[in-house]
Design a protein around this motif. Structure first.
Motif, mmCIF file in Angstrom:
data_model
loop_
_atom_site.group_PDB
_atom_site.id
_atom_site.type_symbol
_atom_site.label_atom_id
_atom_site.label_comp_id
_atom_site.label_asym_id
_atom_site.label_seq_id
_atom_site.Cartn_x
_atom_site.Cartn_y
_atom_site.Cartn_z
ATOM 1 N N UNK A 240 0.839 -1.199 0.000
ATOM 2 C CA UNK A 240 0.000 0.000 0.000
ATOM 3 C C UNK A 240 0.875 1.250 0.000
ATOM 4 N N UNK A 241 0.475 2.248 -0.794
ATOM 5 C CA UNK A 241 1.134 3.545 -0.755
ATOM 6 C C UNK A 241 2.399 3.668 -1.573
ATOM 7 N N UNK A 242 2.744 2.676 -2.398
ATOM 8 C CA UNK A 242 3.935 2.729 -3.246
ATOM 9 C C UNK A 242 3.530 2.755 -4.715
ATOM 10 N N UNK A 243 4.408 3.291 -5.569
ATOM 11 C CA UNK A 243 4.146 3.250 -7.010
ATOM 12 C C UNK A 243 4.195 1.804 -7.484
ATOM 13 N N UNK A 244 3.163 1.405 -8.227
ATOM 14 C CA UNK A 244 3.078 0.048 -8.751
ATOM 15 C C UNK A 244 3.069 0.106 -10.272
ATOM 16 N N UNK A 245 3.940 -0.655 -10.899
ATOM 17 C CA UNK A 245 4.023 -0.733 -12.357
ATOM 18 C C UNK A 245 3.646 -2.149 -12.783
ATOM 19 N N UNK A 246 2.694 -2.249 -13.713
ATOM 20 C CA UNK A 246 2.302 -3.536 -14.257
ATOM 21 C C UNK A 246 2.558 -3.520 -15.764
ATOM 22 N N UNK A 247 3.511 -4.338 -16.195
ATOM 23 C CA UNK A 247 3.820 -4.448 -17.616
ATOM 24 C C UNK A 247 3.131 -5.678 -18.173
ATOM 25 N N UNK A 248 2.381 -5.517 -19.254
ATOM 26 C CA UNK A 248 1.642 -6.631 -19.832
ATOM 27 C C UNK A 248 2.313 -7.123 -21.107
ATOM 28 N N UNK A 249 2.248 -8.423 -21.310
ATOM 29 C CA UNK A 249 2.781 -9.044 -22.519
ATOM 30 C C UNK A 249 1.954 -10.292 -22.802
ATOM 31 N N UNK A 250 2.019 -10.775 -24.040
ATOM 32 C CA UNK A 250 1.275 -11.967 -24.421
ATOM 33 C C UNK A 250 2.154 -12.893 -25.241
ATOM 34 N N UNK A 251 1.939 -14.197 -25.067
ATOM 35 C CA UNK A 251 2.715 -15.186 -25.808
ATOM 36 C C UNK A 251 1.992 -15.695 -27.046
ATOM 37 N N UNK A 252 0.694 -15.389 -27.184
ATOM 38 C CA UNK A 252 -0.037 -15.979 -28.318
ATOM 39 C C UNK A 252 -1.018 -14.993 -28.955
ATOM 40 N N UNK A 253 -2.170 -14.753 -28.305
ATOM 41 C CA UNK A 253 -3.190 -13.876 -28.872
ATOM 42 C C UNK A 253 -3.370 -12.670 -27.957
ATOM 43 N N UNK A 254 -4.273 -11.775 -28.329
ATOM 44 C CA UNK A 254 -4.525 -10.588 -27.517
ATOM 45 C C UNK A 254 -5.310 -10.982 -26.267
ATOM 46 N N UNK B 50 -7.725 -0.502 -13.172
ATOM 47 C CA UNK B 50 -6.641 -0.897 -14.065
ATOM 48 C C UNK B 50 -7.163 -1.706 -15.244
ATOM 49 N N UNK B 51 -6.710 -1.374 -16.439
ATOM 50 C CA UNK B 51 -7.039 -2.143 -17.630
ATOM 51 C C UNK B 51 -5.994 -1.860 -18.705
ATOM 52 N N UNK B 52 -5.400 -2.906 -19.242
ATOM 53 C CA UNK B 52 -4.390 -2.759 -20.279
ATOM 54 C C UNK B 52 -4.365 -4.020 -21.136
ATOM 55 N N UNK B 53 -4.370 -3.846 -22.464
ATOM 56 C CA UNK B 53 -4.294 -4.995 -23.364
ATOM 57 C C UNK B 53 -2.916 -5.620 -23.322
ATOM 58 N N UNK B 54 -2.884 -6.945 -23.417
ATOM 59 C CA UNK B 54 -1.635 -7.691 -23.549
ATOM 60 C C UNK B 54 -1.559 -8.172 -24.991
ATOM 61 N N UNK B 55 -0.644 -7.590 -25.758
ATOM 62 C CA UNK B 55 -0.582 -7.801 -27.201
ATOM 63 C C UNK B 55 0.697 -8.554 -27.557
ATOM 64 N N UNK B 56 0.608 -9.579 -28.416
ATOM 65 C CA UNK B 56 1.810 -10.327 -28.805
ATOM 66 C C UNK B 56 2.853 -9.411 -29.439
ATOM 67 N N UNK B 57 4.116 -9.576 -29.020
ATOM 68 C CA UNK B 57 5.199 -8.784 -29.581
ATOM 69 C C UNK B 57 5.257 -7.358 -29.101
ATOM 70 N N UNK B 58 4.485 -7.021 -28.076
ATOM 71 C CA UNK B 58 4.435 -5.644 -27.587
ATOM 72 C C UNK B 58 4.300 -5.643 -26.073
ATOM 73 N N UNK B 59 4.916 -4.677 -25.418
ATOM 74 C CA UNK B 59 4.763 -4.533 -23.972
ATOM 75 C C UNK B 59 4.133 -3.180 -23.667
ATOM 76 N N UNK B 60 3.178 -3.186 -22.754
ATOM 77 C CA UNK B 60 2.494 -1.973 -22.315
ATOM 78 C C UNK B 60 2.529 -1.909 -20.798
ATOM 79 N N UNK B 61 2.658 -0.715 -20.265
ATOM 80 C CA UNK B 61 2.783 -0.552 -18.825
ATOM 81 C C UNK B 61 1.707 0.386 -18.284
ATOM 82 N N UNK B 62 1.144 0.009 -17.160
ATOM 83 C CA UNK B 62 0.215 0.871 -16.433
ATOM 84 C C UNK B 62 0.777 1.088 -15.029
#
Length: 271
Positions: free
Chosen positions: A169-183, A193-205
């Motif tokens: 609680x109370x700290x910066x949290x980073x969630x990086x999403x990635x996918x091994x197959x499909x979206x 929190x909501x972020x797509x996990x896309x093959x070949x791409x990384x996204x961070x929230x």
């Protein structure tokens, strides 16, 4: 109904609707920003909706027996007023929305290299058909599930199934999403929190959890026959409990010959 009575009724209904709007504790900075924006938009939408509905009902009742309606007369003053009022409303909505969307806790646009401060947490979530791998980039913890957690340290994990993320609680949290197959879609609705996990791409929230508790996460992109079983759990604990949890996890890794990483060590998203 006179104009005075109509105006009084409109003001009363607007005040009642706004006063009745509940104000709940916000579990994260992201949820707080989004809910605050929704509240501001509600303050605009409710008066406009009530005004339109009251005018509609008034017109229906007043002219219901008018068999010979006269053409509407042109009223430039009314048209200018209506146009200016609409422009002001749209400007307010645009400015309020941009202020939230530009916040890094809603739309994180950081560089490819994340350098968490001491105590911050960076977790890379890797989605695949049909499960998740939760790998801590700021500690030597990989593929964490509820079975790996000592419930004496994190009692909230009791009865939880599937992949788990334990964060402070109370700290910066980073969630990086990635996918091994499909979206896939990484989503924790209660934390905003909501972020797509896309093959070949990384996204961070990014967010900051403000309330301890257990929050359910889901995959929000239909990804196959077992899509509905792609759930996970985020457990938010106080800082002391989190430190004890990390010690228990990395201590077991050290005993098997692995070395634990510093909680503040910078990492790259591709790790």
């Amino acid at each position: 109904m006179t104009r005075t009575r109509l105006g009084s009724l409109l003001v009363g209904l607007v005040g009642l609707a706004l006063f009745a709007t509940p104000v709940a504790a916000q579990p994260s900075t992201t949820a707080g920003l989004i809910n605050s924006l929704n509240g501001k938009l509600l303050y605009v939408a409710v008066p406009v909706t009530l005004f339109v509905e009251i005018m509609l009902i008034y017109a229906v009742l007043k002219f219901r027996n008018n068999d010979e309606p006269a053409p509407t007369r042109e009223n430039r003053r009314l048209e200018v007023t209506w146009t200016v009022a609409t422009a002001i409303i749209l400007l307010f909505v645009g400015v309020a929305s941009y202020g939230v969307l530009a916040n890094p806790d809603v739309t994180y646009t950081g560089a490819e290299e994340i350098e968490p401060s001491e105590g911050d947490v960076h977790v890379k979530t890797v989605a695949y058909q049909w499960n998740w791998r939760m790998n801590y980039q700021t500690a030597n913890i990989t593929e964490l599930t509820a079975d790996d957690i000592d419930t004496a340290v994190v009692p909230q994990a009791e009865g939880v199934e599937g992949p788990v993320i334990v964060v402070p609680q109370g700290q910066d949290l980073y969630f990086t999403t990635a996918s091994e197959d499909v979206i896939h879609g990484f989503s924790v609705p209660a934390l905003g929190l909501k972020q797509d996990a896309i093959p070949g791409q990384t996204n961070t929230i990014k967010t900051v959890a403000k309330e301890t508790g257990v929050y359910q996460g889901y995959c929000t992109e239909y990804c196959g026959v077992a899509h509905s079983k792609m759930y996970f759990t985020v457990i938010v604990v106080d800082q002391g409990t989190y430190d004890e949890f990390v010690d228990s996890q990395t201590g077991s890794s050290d005993s098997s010959g692995s070395s634990s990483a510093s909680l503040a060590a910078p990492t790259r998203l591709g790790a």
